[in-house]
Every structure is written in C-alpha cells, then in structure tokens.
Design a protein around this motif. Structure first.
Motif, short mmCIF file in Angstrom:
data_model
loop_
_atom_site.label_atom_id
_atom_site.label_comp_id
_atom_site.label_asym_id
_atom_site.label_seq_id
_atom_site.Cartn_x
_atom_site.Cartn_y
_atom_site.Cartn_z
N LYS A 138 4.66 0.10 -27.16
CA LYS A 138 4.19 0.78 -25.90
C LYS A 138 3.56 2.19 -26.13
O LYS A 138 2.96 2.80 -25.10
N TYR A 139 3.90 2.80 -27.36
CA TYR A 139 3.57 4.17 -27.39
C TYR A 139 2.14 4.36 -27.98
O TYR A 139 1.50 5.44 -28.34
N LEU A 174 10.70 6.81 -31.00
CA LEU A 174 10.94 6.53 -29.50
C LEU A 174 11.02 5.00 -29.15
O LEU A 174 11.90 4.65 -28.28
N GLU A 175 10.56 4.15 -30.09
CA GLU A 175 10.69 2.79 -30.02
C GLU A 175 12.14 2.45 -30.37
O GLU A 175 12.73 1.47 -29.36
N ASP A 188 11.55 4.76 -22.17
CA ASP A 188 10.22 4.59 -21.31
C ASP A 188 9.48 5.62 -21.32
O ASP A 188 9.86 6.88 -21.16
N PRO A 189 8.02 5.28 -21.60
CA PRO A 189 7.13 6.65 -21.70
C PRO A 189 7.04 7.39 -20.50
O PRO A 189 6.67 8.40 -20.45
N ILE A 239 -0.50 9.64 -28.46
CA ILE A 239 0.50 8.76 -27.92
C ILE A 239 0.36 8.42 -26.67
O ILE A 239 0.26 9.32 -25.65
N GLN A 240 0.73 7.29 -26.31
CA GLN A 240 0.72 6.92 -24.70
C GLN A 240 2.06 7.35 -24.17
O GLN A 240 2.94 6.55 -24.02
N THR A 241 1.69 8.47 -23.61
CA THR A 241 3.02 9.00 -22.61
C THR A 241 2.51 10.06 -21.82
O THR A 241 1.13 10.55 -21.72
#
Ligand SMILES: Cc1ncc(C[n+]2csc(CCOP(=O)(O)OP(=O)(O)O)c2C)c(N)n1
Ligand code: SF4
Length: 282
Positions: free
Chosen positions: A3-4, A29-30, A35-36, A55-57
């Motif tokens: 998800k990141y 993080l994973e 949760d992002p 990074i997806q956040t």
C-alpha cells in the motif's frame, strides 16, 4: 505491490543509497501494518528530502532544514498520527541544526531519519557537516578543515532516548531499526549511512562496508556510558541501536492541553469568541 508503493518519476541516480532507505522504510511501515492515512512524513530540501514524494502517504515538503518543526507541529495538533521527519545530513544537521537540538530537548514523539552521505548531493557535491576531515570537493579544494558533526553524540548529550545508526545496503537491518524507532515513545534518531554514487567518490559502498561494524544485539542499550563511548567511535563506526531508554515523558504528554483530555486539539471544537476577546483587548 504494497500500500505504500509509488514508483513514478523517481529522480535519484541509479545506484543511489536512497533506494535502500526507501525499501527499508516501506518494509518497516508494512510490517507495522500502519494505515497510510495515519502517517505523515515531513521533509525539507535535498535528494533525501524527496523521499516522501516517493511513498504513498501524507506528506509536507517544506523549506531547507525545516522538516523537524513541521513534524513537531503536526504531532502536537494530532498526537494520534505517526510522524516521520526525513532528510539529508546537510538538511538536518546543517540548515536544520538548531531544530535538531530543540526537538530532542522537547522530546517530541517523532521518528527522525537522516540519510547521511557525508556530502551535499542535490547541489552537486559541496561538503556537509558530516564530511570527513581532509575530504576534497570542488569548493573545499584543499580538503575539509572543520571537525565532522557527530549527530549520535549530540543526540545523546541532549537527552535523546532512542539513538541508532544503520547502513542503507542492509535493508533488513535498517527496516528493523526504523520499526523500533517508530514504536519508541519519544524522539527517535536513525542516522543512516547512504552512499552518494555521483558526488562522493570517497565514502562509497565499499568504504562504508569497510568502516562499519554491527553492535552485538545482546549488549545492553540502556547504558548511557556505553552509548557515549560507542557514539565516539569512527573507522569503524558502530551500526545498531546505541541507546534506548523507555519512560521519559513526551512533549505531548507534558502539554497542559493533553492533561485535560487526550482528544487531538485539531478535532476539538474551538470557541472563537475567546480569540476575538484577545484581538479586542487593548
Ligand atoms: C536556505 C537554503 N540554503 C541552501 C539551499 C541550497 N541547497 C539545496 S539542497 C542543499 C544540500 C542538500 O544536502 P543534504 O541535505 O545533505 O541532502 P542530499 O541532497 O545529499 O540528500 C542545499 C545546500 C537551499 N535550498 N536553501
Ligand atoms: S546526487 Fe547522490 S544523493 Fe543525489 S540521487 Fe544522485 S547519488 Fe543519490
């Protein structure tokens, strides 16, 4: 793909040590299963400071050296968020040096990740605060004449309760340390050796490998004397957690607003008439 992951337009040079730090951060993080939406990364300016864009956040990319005050402000208004400040050695120890000191003193509950390549990468290779004595650059043509800044020693002497160092090539080790830094309650420093393959031809991957060693995980990390001794070592530099002590109150815990209630102040109903009274006060 986790998800990141966000793999578009990465502007780092092929082979840059920043990639290893990014992989390690995502791994950490994973594995924490964060949760992002509950995470914010702040940064300043530099190659390392581009990290949150990859990074997806949530992130806030601020001025050079200003990642820490941003992180402190975000954490103060919403202590329920996980906040990470990220940047290079120039950004964090040079331009942001003053913030480095005062964040530690306040013990804001954030994770501070510094990509330490001993050079200014983005501006093409001038000396940074961690450049070694004698290191030659196009600007420091006769070699650096100032003593290198020792972030670990300074963090310890300012009362930091989590002080660690790792090397970007060992992603597993970096991920484990970042994970523990995030879980630590209070300010946590993770200084990460990160070779700049384009502008630092002295402190290369091979150099870091030859000039570092891993601390024995069985060694106690709550001995401040031992941590001070380890922090002064160089060639080889120790890798691992030098110091961790639990139980020191954080800035947020000491703040009067959070003694009344743990409700983040950003979500509280504000009485604007009180502000108006202050404005009108003569
Ligand atoms: C106030 C200010 N001073 C100087 C600069 C120019 N500048 C931009 S990035 C940088 C160096 C970044 O080096 P470092 O933080 O070590 O990160 P790296 O690029 O090596 O990852 C400098 C001096 C700037 N943008 N703003
Ligand atoms: S200039 Fe150096 S620090 Fe910047 S991306 Fe290239 S190798 Fe990495």
């Amino acid at each position: 793909m986790g998800k990141y992951h966000y793999d578009e337009n990465i502007a780092w040079c092929p082979g840059c040590g920043d990639f290893g730090i990014r992989n390690a951060l995502i791994k950490a993080l994973e594995s924490l299963d964060l949760d992002p939406h509950q995470l914010v990364i702040t940064s300043g300016i530099g190659q390392a400071a581009k990290m949150p864009q990859y990074i997806q956040t949530n992130y806030f990319n601020g001025l050079h050296g200003r990642a820490l005050p941003l992180a402190a402000a975000i954490k103060s208004v919403n202590p329920r968020l996980t906040v990470i400040a990220e940047g290079g050695d120039g950004d964090m120890y040079g331009e942001g040096g003053n913030h480095f000191l005062h964040n530690i003193r306040r013990n804001i509950d954030i994770t501070h990740i510094v990509h330490n390549n001993m050079v200014y990468g983005l501006t093409k290779g001038q000396a940074s605060p961690t450049s070694q004595l004698g290191y030659k650059t196009p600007l420091q043509v006769d070699g650096v004449i100032s003593e290198p800044f020792n972030p670990l020693l300074i963090a310890l002497s300012m009362g930091a309760t989590f002080v660690a160092r790792c090397f970007s090539s060992n992603e597993e080790h970096c991920a484990k340390i970042i994970e523990q830094a995030i879980l630590h309650k209070g300010y946590a420093l993770v200084d990460i050796f990160q070779p700049c393959v384009s502008f630092n031809k002295v402190n290369t991957f091979a150099w870091y490998k030859e000039n570092t060693y891993y601390l024995d995980e069985k060694d106690p990390t709550d001995s401040i004397e031992m941590a001070f001794n380890k922090a002064q070592e160089s060639s080889p530099f120790p890798l691992g957690i030098l110091y961790q002590k639990k139980g020191k109150k954080t800035y947020e815990e000491n703040c009067a607003v959070y003694k009344i209630s743990d409700q983040p102040i950003i979500t509280r109903k504000r009485d604007l008439s009180a502000v108006q009274k202050l404005i009108d006060h003569k």
